[in-house]
Every structure is written in C-alpha cells, then in structure tokens.
Design a protein around this motif. Structure first.
Motif, PDB file in Angstrom:
ATOM      1  N   CYS A 155     -12.965 -12.234 -35.895  1.00  0.00           N
ATOM      2  CA  CYS A 155     -14.153 -11.504 -36.373  1.00  0.00           C
ATOM      3  C   CYS A 155     -14.117 -11.157 -37.858  1.00  0.00           C
ATOM      4  CB  CYS A 155     -14.338 -10.226 -35.559  1.00  0.00           C
ATOM      5  SG  CYS A 155     -14.528 -10.514 -33.783  1.00  0.00           S
ATOM      6  N   TYR A 156     -12.903 -11.124 -38.428  1.00  0.00           N
ATOM      7  CA  TYR A 156     -12.800 -10.759 -39.837  1.00  0.00           C
ATOM      8  C   TYR A 156     -12.150 -11.849 -40.689  1.00  0.00           C
ATOM      9  CZ  TYR A 156     -13.947  -6.065 -38.182  1.00  0.00           C
ATOM     10  OH  TYR A 156     -14.576  -4.987 -37.601  1.00  0.00           O
ATOM     11  N   GLY A 157     -11.704 -12.916 -40.041  1.00  0.00           N
ATOM     12  CA  GLY A 157     -11.118 -14.040 -40.762  1.00  0.00           C
ATOM     13  C   GLY A 157      -9.792 -13.733 -41.432  1.00  0.00           C
ATOM     14  N   ILE A 158      -9.091 -12.690 -40.942  1.00  0.00           N
ATOM     15  CA  ILE A 158      -7.798 -12.295 -41.533  1.00  0.00           C
ATOM     16  C   ILE A 158      -6.663 -12.823 -40.655  1.00  0.00           C
ATOM     17  CG2 ILE A 158      -6.327 -10.348 -42.179  1.00  0.00           C
ATOM     18  CD1 ILE A 158      -8.881  -8.722 -42.615  1.00  0.00           C
ATOM     19  N   THR A 159      -5.803 -13.628 -41.240  1.00  0.00           N
ATOM     20  CA  THR A 159      -4.665 -14.187 -40.494  1.00  0.00           C
ATOM     21  C   THR A 159      -3.341 -13.545 -40.903  1.00  0.00           C
ATOM     22  OG1 THR A 159      -4.484 -15.966 -42.116  1.00  0.00           O
ATOM     23  CG2 THR A 159      -5.791 -16.414 -40.133  1.00  0.00           C
ATOM     24  N   LYS A 160      -3.313 -12.927 -42.085  1.00  0.00           N
ATOM     25  CA  LYS A 160      -2.085 -12.289 -42.548  1.00  0.00           C
ATOM     26  C   LYS A 160      -2.443 -11.005 -43.281  1.00  0.00           C
ATOM     27  CE  LYS A 160       2.357 -13.384 -44.671  1.00  0.00           C
ATOM     28  NZ  LYS A 160       3.143 -14.398 -45.400  1.00  0.00           N
ATOM     29  N   CYS A 161      -1.703  -9.944 -42.974  1.00  0.00           N
ATOM     30  CA  CYS A 161      -2.010  -8.639 -43.563  1.00  0.00           C
ATOM     31  C   CYS A 161      -0.717  -7.840 -43.727  1.00  0.00           C
ATOM     32  CB  CYS A 161      -2.997  -7.880 -42.674  1.00  0.00           C
ATOM     33  SG  CYS A 161      -3.448  -6.259 -43.313  1.00  0.00           S
ATOM     34  N   LYS A 181      -8.101   2.412 -39.668  1.00  0.00           N
ATOM     35  CA  LYS A 181      -6.878   2.563 -40.448  1.00  0.00           C
ATOM     36  C   LYS A 181      -6.656   1.368 -41.370  1.00  0.00           C
ATOM     37  CE  LYS A 181      -1.977   3.611 -40.150  1.00  0.00           C
ATOM     38  NZ  LYS A 181      -0.830   3.970 -39.289  1.00  0.00           N
ATOM     39  N   LEU A 182      -7.052   0.198 -40.919  1.00  0.00           N
ATOM     40  CA  LEU A 182      -6.890  -1.016 -41.728  1.00  0.00           C
ATOM     41  C   LEU A 182      -7.994  -1.182 -42.768  1.00  0.00           C
ATOM     42  CD1 LEU A 182      -5.834  -3.493 -38.881  1.00  0.00           C
ATOM     43  CD2 LEU A 182      -4.347  -2.507 -40.634  1.00  0.00           C
ATOM     44  N   GLY A 183      -8.949  -0.266 -42.760  1.00  0.00           N
ATOM     45  CA  GLY A 183     -10.024  -0.324 -43.738  1.00  0.00           C
ATOM     46  C   GLY A 183     -11.076  -1.379 -43.446  1.00  0.00           C
ATOM     47  N   LEU A 184     -11.210  -1.741 -42.179  1.00  0.00           N
ATOM     48  CA  LEU A 184     -12.196  -2.764 -41.784  1.00  0.00           C
ATOM     49  C   LEU A 184     -13.437  -2.098 -41.200  1.00  0.00           C
ATOM     50  CD1 LEU A 184      -9.739  -5.294 -40.090  1.00  0.00           C
ATOM     51  CD2 LEU A 184     -10.711  -5.440 -42.387  1.00  0.00           C
ATOM     52  N   ASP A 185     -14.589  -2.735 -41.393  1.00  0.00           N
ATOM     53  CA  ASP A 185     -15.866  -2.194 -40.927  1.00  0.00           C
ATOM     54  C   ASP A 185     -15.978  -2.345 -39.403  1.00  0.00           C
ATOM     55  OD1 ASP A 185     -18.405  -1.310 -40.568  1.00  0.00           O
ATOM     56  OD2 ASP A 185     -19.391  -3.004 -41.568  1.00  0.00           O
ATOM     57  N   GLU A 186     -15.804  -1.225 -38.710  1.00  0.00           N
ATOM     58  CA  GLU A 186     -15.811  -1.266 -37.246  1.00  0.00           C
ATOM     59  C   GLU A 186     -17.232  -1.373 -36.685  1.00  0.00           C
ATOM     60  OE1 GLU A 186     -15.187   2.589 -35.235  1.00  0.00           O
ATOM     61  OE2 GLU A 186     -14.568   3.311 -37.217  1.00  0.00           O
ATOM     62  N   PRO A 195     -19.666  -4.482 -31.786  1.00  0.00           N
ATOM     63  CA  PRO A 195     -20.173  -3.661 -30.676  1.00  0.00           C
ATOM     64  C   PRO A 195     -19.132  -3.548 -29.555  1.00  0.00           C
ATOM     65  CG  PRO A 195     -21.241  -5.810 -30.689  1.00  0.00           C
ATOM     66  CD  PRO A 195     -20.423  -5.740 -31.942  1.00  0.00           C
ATOM     67  N   GLU A 196     -19.319  -2.549 -28.740  1.00  0.00           N
ATOM     68  CA  GLU A 196     -18.368  -2.280 -27.649  1.00  0.00           C
ATOM     69  C   GLU A 196     -18.210  -3.479 -26.732  1.00  0.00           C
ATOM     70  OE1 GLU A 196     -18.164   0.603 -23.723  1.00  0.00           O
ATOM     71  OE2 GLU A 196     -19.149   1.377 -25.536  1.00  0.00           O
ATOM     72  N   LYS A 197     -19.302  -4.196 -26.463  1.00  0.00           N
ATOM     73  CA  LYS A 197     -19.249  -5.329 -25.529  1.00  0.00           C
ATOM     74  C   LYS A 197     -18.302  -6.428 -26.017  1.00  0.00           C
ATOM     75  CE  LYS A 197     -22.129  -8.552 -22.909  1.00  0.00           C
ATOM     76  NZ  LYS A 197     -21.181  -9.650 -23.089  1.00  0.00           N
ATOM     77  N   ILE A 198     -18.345  -6.736 -27.316  1.00  0.00           N
ATOM     78  CA  ILE A 198     -17.474  -7.797 -27.858  1.00  0.00           C
ATOM     79  C   ILE A 198     -16.004  -7.397 -27.719  1.00  0.00           C
ATOM     80  CG2 ILE A 198     -16.771  -8.966 -29.988  1.00  0.00           C
ATOM     81  CD1 ILE A 198     -19.662  -9.021 -30.849  1.00  0.00           C
ATOM     82  N   ILE A 199     -15.734  -6.137 -28.025  1.00  0.00           N
ATOM     83  CA  ILE A 199     -14.341  -5.654 -27.922  1.00  0.00           C
ATOM     84  C   ILE A 199     -13.843  -5.763 -26.483  1.00  0.00           C
ATOM     85  CG2 ILE A 199     -12.852  -3.621 -28.130  1.00  0.00           C
ATOM     86  CD1 ILE A 199     -14.621  -2.714 -30.463  1.00  0.00           C
ATOM     87  N   MET A 200     -14.651  -5.316 -25.536  1.00  0.00           N
ATOM     88  CA  MET A 200     -14.230  -5.329 -24.143  1.00  0.00           C
ATOM     89  C   MET A 200     -14.195  -6.741 -23.563  1.00  0.00           C
ATOM     90  SD  MET A 200     -13.345  -2.340 -23.753  1.00  0.00           S
ATOM     91  CE  MET A 200     -12.805  -2.583 -22.064  1.00  0.00           C
TER      92      MET A 200
END
Length: 520
Positions: A404-410, A434-439, A443-448
């Motif tokens: 969802c954010y295209g981040i592979t290394k952090c 905490k990671l500074g990403l736009d939550e 939406p809740e459905k995608i997370i679940m």
C-alpha cells in the motif's frame, strides 16, 4: 561423532536446498550447541580452582533479591561471586564495569564484596539513575544490618527466657530424680550435665530466625547462647548506625575481631562505586576516564552488541587489566566485517569475527542469523513459547506497508506496540502513525482483508520460528567460540574459558567469557 549427524544431504535437498528432515536438522543443531560440545568450564569447578579450600571471603549474607527483581538478582549474585573470587585470586581491589546501566552489579560488588568499582555507561540518564539508586541502596543496606541486629538481640532475649523456664523444669526434675539412684538414671543425668539443653521450641525458633536473616544451614549448627552475637562481629564498626533502642550489651571481643573490624572500616572508605558516563570503543583510553587506574578486572553484564567484543579488546591491550568476565547480549546489533561491507568504510574493529581464524575464512553470519541467536530455546522448551501472534501481526504489517505504501526497506522500528494494542486493526493504526505514514488512506476493510488472508498461515509462521529457535544455540556457539579463539590467540593470556553462569530459563544469555593474564 554419531553417524549421520552431519550428513547434510539427508537434511536438505541437494537441488532445491529445502529442508527434508526436521529430525535430522534438530539433531545436527543440538550436536553443535555449546552444552553438547562440552567446551564449558563448570561454574563450581571454577570457584574451587580460584578459592581452593577457602570459603567465600565476605561474612555478609545479604542477597540481591532484596533490592532488585528475580532475574537481575540471579544474574548479579552468580556473576559477583565469580568476580569477587577472581579479584581475590589476583589480589585486586579495583573493578571496571562496562555498560553498567542502572548499576546493579557495580553497587553489589562494592557494598557486599568491598571492591572499588567504576561503572561506565554511555547513557547520562543511566549514570544519574545509578548514582541515585546507589544512594538509596546504601540506606537499605544500613537498614538491613540494623534489622539483622534487632533480630539477633530479640532472638537472644527470647532464647534466654526459654532457657530460664527450661532450667526451672530441669531443676524440678533433678530434685525429684535425686531419690532415684538407679544406674540408668545416673547415666542419663551424667550425660545431660555435659550436653547443652536445647528445647524443641528454641531450635525451631533459631531456624526460623536464621531463615529470616538469610543465614545458610551450615551456620545454624554453630549457634549457641555464647556466640549469638557472631553475626554482628562480622560487620565493620561503622556498618551500623548506633541507636538508643538497639544497644548491644558489653561483651568480650577477641583481638582478632577488633583488628579485623578496624581494618574493614578503613577499607570501606575506599571501597566505593563511582558511576561514570563515557561511550566506550575498542580504542578508548581508560586513563582519560579513570584517573586512578590501577591493576583491575574488567567486567560486563549483558553488554550490548559491539561492546562485548570491545571489552575483550580493551582487556588484551591494557596492561593494568589483569582479568575479564564478559557476558554479551544483543547479537543482532553486532557489526560484521564481511556482511556486505561498503566500499569506503573507515571502521577497522568489528564485532564479528574477532579471531584470526574466522577472519581468514571471511566468515559472515548475517543479520537474520544473529537475530536467531537471540532466541531462547530453553524458555520455549519449558512452555514459555514464542509470541506467535505478535510476530504474525508484524509480518502482515510488513506486507501491508509494502503493497500500500511501496516501502520495502525502512530504518524505523515499530517497537513494542503489540502490548499496547487491543486488536490487529488497532496495532496497524498505531504502527502506521509511529512510522509517519498516512493511515487515512487505508480503510478498515482493507486492513482486515489482509488479516483474514494470512490468518490460515499462522501455523506456518510458528513452525518457521520454532526452526529458528532450534538453530539459535548453534549460532550463539559460533559467536562465543570466535571470542574465545581471539583470547587463545593472544600470547599474554594465561587462561581463558567459557563458563555458564546463569540458568538459561531465567537469563537466556547465560555464558561468560572469562580470562586471566599471565603474572609478570
């Protein structure tokens, strides 16, 4: 060597490199663990070698569990016993505690064993905290001894009363018995004249009181009315503040006791704990940190990452340091010389490998292997298993961030958010914040949906992590043997060994690297 133990083609597929035999994998891992290789010097054997037939030099029976949690108490008690024995063997009074943290070990070495300890930590917060904790600990220490004295005085008075009652009973029995002159009664009377008369209640009281005072069982046998103050005799004159409500009756003190207490009182003035703040590297000059550096021991209890190998390097390079006792931890934070080394790197001293042997082999563990080395097989074996759900949450979160954010290394870390989360959804929301990403973009459905997608595979994750746990002792063995080999390669080292100091269930990083230099 047991046949088939290292027959790796039967454990892994030659073509796909996939695991074929879980049993074979577990047996091979067990074979190459420290405990199975028999390369450790037993703890008790080391103490006997250092002390000979002498008992532990301190007369105090205080245990650290009165001042710290059970895990830390277990570690401090075992390690301080070894350090004090090595110090006495080498005739050394000064100890340098690297990575001293909150100062538990340093304070205990100073207060119980009369050693002059410098505790060095890179955190100024830890140093100030250690100073305050040591100040409070000294107060507790005095209170402990005052309580001990009160308990002993109370014990003597109670024993005297019971003795008086018992004497009255014996006197009455003697008067009545004078009329009976049979040989059996005469023999019984004659014997009782020579043996001290301890009633069952008095014996019971002694045992109860001594348990409260943490006195070992072998000392209970020596208790009698005449030497009931022997516990106080063992303390220096200035160890207990005199109080009007707790006065010791005048008694005859042997010249040896008087001299010993005077000597102890004088030595206590210099036996102190000094917390210092400094970031220690392999090239640190201790003379710049400690102005009165003398012949000393260097110790470290759970020194993190590169501090453990740097402790050994400082030990070998500094002539004043005559011995070392180092217990490392946080293997995942070790720097590795051959782990994708950058083209332009000024670092010359790495956490791994240390020994010339592994350097020549250009040996590399890698972060994943070092992370595995931190796992605790013994804890898992007794049912204190891996936190499977929190690991599962973390794995699914990583997939969400990648997709969802295209981040592979952090370089950022989620930390201990799992324990503060009420559900997977709550965990993801807090982690993204905490990671500074736009939550808000999730939406809740995608997370679940992610949760439901991977939930059936939670057992796979647990099985994979169990294999890592089984392998953990092997990787730890490699790291510890590298450190031991480094010491064996030095010409001025008289003796070096690995010693299992702690119960691995209580304290998983339980192995100490201990070494002594040749006497000049």
């Amino acid at each position: 060597m047991t046949k088939g133990i290292t027959d790796f083609p039967k454990i892994f597929c030659e073509t796909s490199q996939k695991l074929v035999s879980v049993e074979g994998f577990a047996l091979a891992a067990k074979y190459y663990s420290i405990q199975n290789l028999g390369i450790c010097t037993p703890f008790e054997q080391l103490l006997v070698a250092l002390r000979g037939n002498q008992k532990q030099r301190t007369g105090e029976n205080v245990k650290p569990d009165e001042f710290m949690n059970l895990k830390k108490s277990h570690e401090v008690q075992a390690m301080s016993e070894v350090i004090s024995s090595v110090a006495e063997y080498c005739g050394i009074k000064q100890v340098i505690d690297l990575g001293s943290g909150k100062g538990y070990l340093s304070s205990f070495l100073s207060l119980k064993y009369g050693l002059k300890v410098y505790g060095i930590d890179s955190s100024n917060t830890n140093t100030h905290g250690a100073e305050e904790r040591n100040r409070k600990l000294k107060k507790h220490w005095k209170v402990y001894h005052t309580r001990s004295k009160l308990d002993v005085n109370g014990l003597v008075l109670k024993m005297a009363k019971e003795r008086k009652v018992q004497d009255g009973i014996n006197c009455k029995a003697d008067i009545e018995g004078d009329c009976d002159s049979s040989p059996a009664n005469q023999e019984e009377k004659c014997t009782s004249d020579f043996l001290p008369d301890f009633s069952g209640s008095v014996i019971s009281n002694i045992r109860k009181q001594m348990e409260n005072l943490h006195v070992h069982s072998h000392q209970e046998d020596n208790l009698c009315f005449g030497n009931a103050f022997s516990l106080i005799d063992l303390l220096p004159i200035n160890a207990i503040e005199p109080t009007s409500s707790c006065r010791i009756p005048k008694r005859k003190m042997s010249e040896a006791n008087k001299e010993r207490r005077k000597t102890t009182s004088k030595s206590n003035e210099s036996n102190i704990y000094s917390p210092l703040t400094s970031f220690i590297t392999a090239d640190s000059d201790l003379n710049d940190i400690i102005k009165d550096l003398e012949n000393c021991l260097m110790v470290g209890l759970h020194t993190c990452g590169d501090l453990a190998p740097n402790t050994l390097r400082i030990f070998t390079s500094k002539s004043e340091i005559k011995g070392v006792c180092s217990v490392g931890c946080c293997y995942h934070l070790l720097s590795e010389e051959f782990e994708n080394p950058p083209k332009e790197c000024t670092q010359q001293k790495w956490g791994f490998p240390m020994s010339c042997y592994l350097k020549e082999e250009r040996w590399c563990c890698g972060r994943n292997a070092r992370m595995s080395a931190c796992l605790a097989l013994e804890r898992v074996a007794v049912g204190r298993g891996l936190p499977t759900e929190s690991l599962f949450y973390r794995a699914v979160l990583q997939d969400i961030i990648k997709d969802c954010y295209g981040i592979t290394k952090c370089d950022q870390h989620v930390g201990k958010i799992y324990s503060k989360s009420s559900s997977f959804l709550d965990y993801v929301r807090k982690s993204l914040k905490k990671l500074g990403l736009d939550e808000s973009k999730l939406p809740e459905k995608i997370i679940m949906d992610y949760y439901e997608k991977y939930k059936p595979r939670m057992n796979e994750l647990e099985a994979f992590n169990m294999l890592k746990v089984v392998l953990a002792p092997c990787i730890e063995t490699l790291i510890l043997l590298d450190r031991l080999c480094y010491l064996k390669e030095q010409e001025d080292i008289a003796w070096s060994a690995l010693v299992k100091l702690f119960d691995p269930v209580k304290s998983p990083r339980c192995y100490a690297v201990i070494a002594l230099k040749k006497q000049q």
